[in-house]
Write a protein that holds these residues in place. Structure first.
Motif, short mmCIF file in Angstrom:
data_model
loop_
_atom_site.label_atom_id
_atom_site.label_comp_id
_atom_site.label_asym_id
_atom_site.label_seq_id
_atom_site.Cartn_x
_atom_site.Cartn_y
_atom_site.Cartn_z
N LEU A 229 0.85 -1.19 0.00
CA LEU A 229 0.00 0.00 0.00
C LEU A 229 0.89 1.24 0.00
O LEU A 229 1.77 1.37 0.84
CB LEU A 229 -0.89 0.04 1.25
N THR A 230 0.65 2.12 -0.93
CA THR A 230 1.37 3.38 -0.97
C THR A 230 0.33 4.49 -0.96
O THR A 230 -0.48 4.60 -1.87
CB THR A 230 2.23 3.49 -2.25
N PHE A 231 0.32 5.27 0.11
CA PHE A 231 -0.62 6.38 0.22
C PHE A 231 0.15 7.69 0.16
O PHE A 231 1.30 7.77 0.56
CB PHE A 231 -1.41 6.31 1.53
N VAL B 74 2.42 8.11 10.41
CA VAL B 74 3.27 6.93 10.56
C VAL B 74 2.79 6.00 11.67
O VAL B 74 3.15 4.83 11.70
CB VAL B 74 4.75 7.33 10.80
N ASP B 75 1.96 6.47 12.59
CA ASP B 75 1.39 5.63 13.64
C ASP B 75 0.42 4.62 13.01
O ASP B 75 -0.41 4.99 12.17
CB ASP B 75 0.65 6.51 14.65
N GLU B 76 0.52 3.34 13.40
CA GLU B 76 -0.29 2.29 12.76
C GLU B 76 -1.79 2.55 12.85
O GLU B 76 -2.51 2.43 11.87
CB GLU B 76 0.03 0.93 13.38
N GLY B 77 -2.29 2.91 14.01
CA GLY B 77 -3.72 3.17 14.17
C GLY B 77 -4.18 4.34 13.34
O GLY B 77 -5.24 4.29 12.69
N GLU B 78 -3.41 5.41 13.34
CA GLU B 78 -3.76 6.59 12.55
C GLU B 78 -3.64 6.29 11.05
O GLU B 78 -4.43 6.79 10.25
CB GLU B 78 -2.87 7.77 12.94
N PHE B 79 -2.66 5.46 10.67
CA PHE B 79 -2.49 5.08 9.26
C PHE B 79 -3.72 4.30 8.79
O PHE B 79 -4.24 4.55 7.70
CB PHE B 79 -1.23 4.23 9.11
N THR B 80 -4.21 3.38 9.62
CA THR B 80 -5.40 2.61 9.27
C THR B 80 -6.61 3.53 9.13
O THR B 80 -7.39 3.39 8.19
CB THR B 80 -5.67 1.52 10.33
#
Length: 59
Positions: free
Chosen positions: A28-30, A40-46
């Protein structure tokens, strides 16, 4: 395997690409412009990914 281009809501500066890899994995490239880049935080990225308009990201 398909490549999925992901767009943000109309007028949004967010988007990305979902690419299939070997072994059933995906890359995935956003991206975002004008301060809308992915966190970069996993929860915020999701949460960021879920704002993009494509059903492939909700599964």
């Amino acid at each position: 395997m398909p490549v999925i281009s992901v767009a943000g809501a109309p007028g949004s500066a967010m988007g990305g690409v979902v690419l299939p890899l070997e072994g059933g994995r995906w890359s995935l490239t956003f991206m975002g412009m004008r301060g809308t880049g992915p966190p970069v935080d996993e929860g915020e990225f999701t949460a960021y990914a879920k704002t993009l308009a494509h059903p492939a990201l909700t599964t």
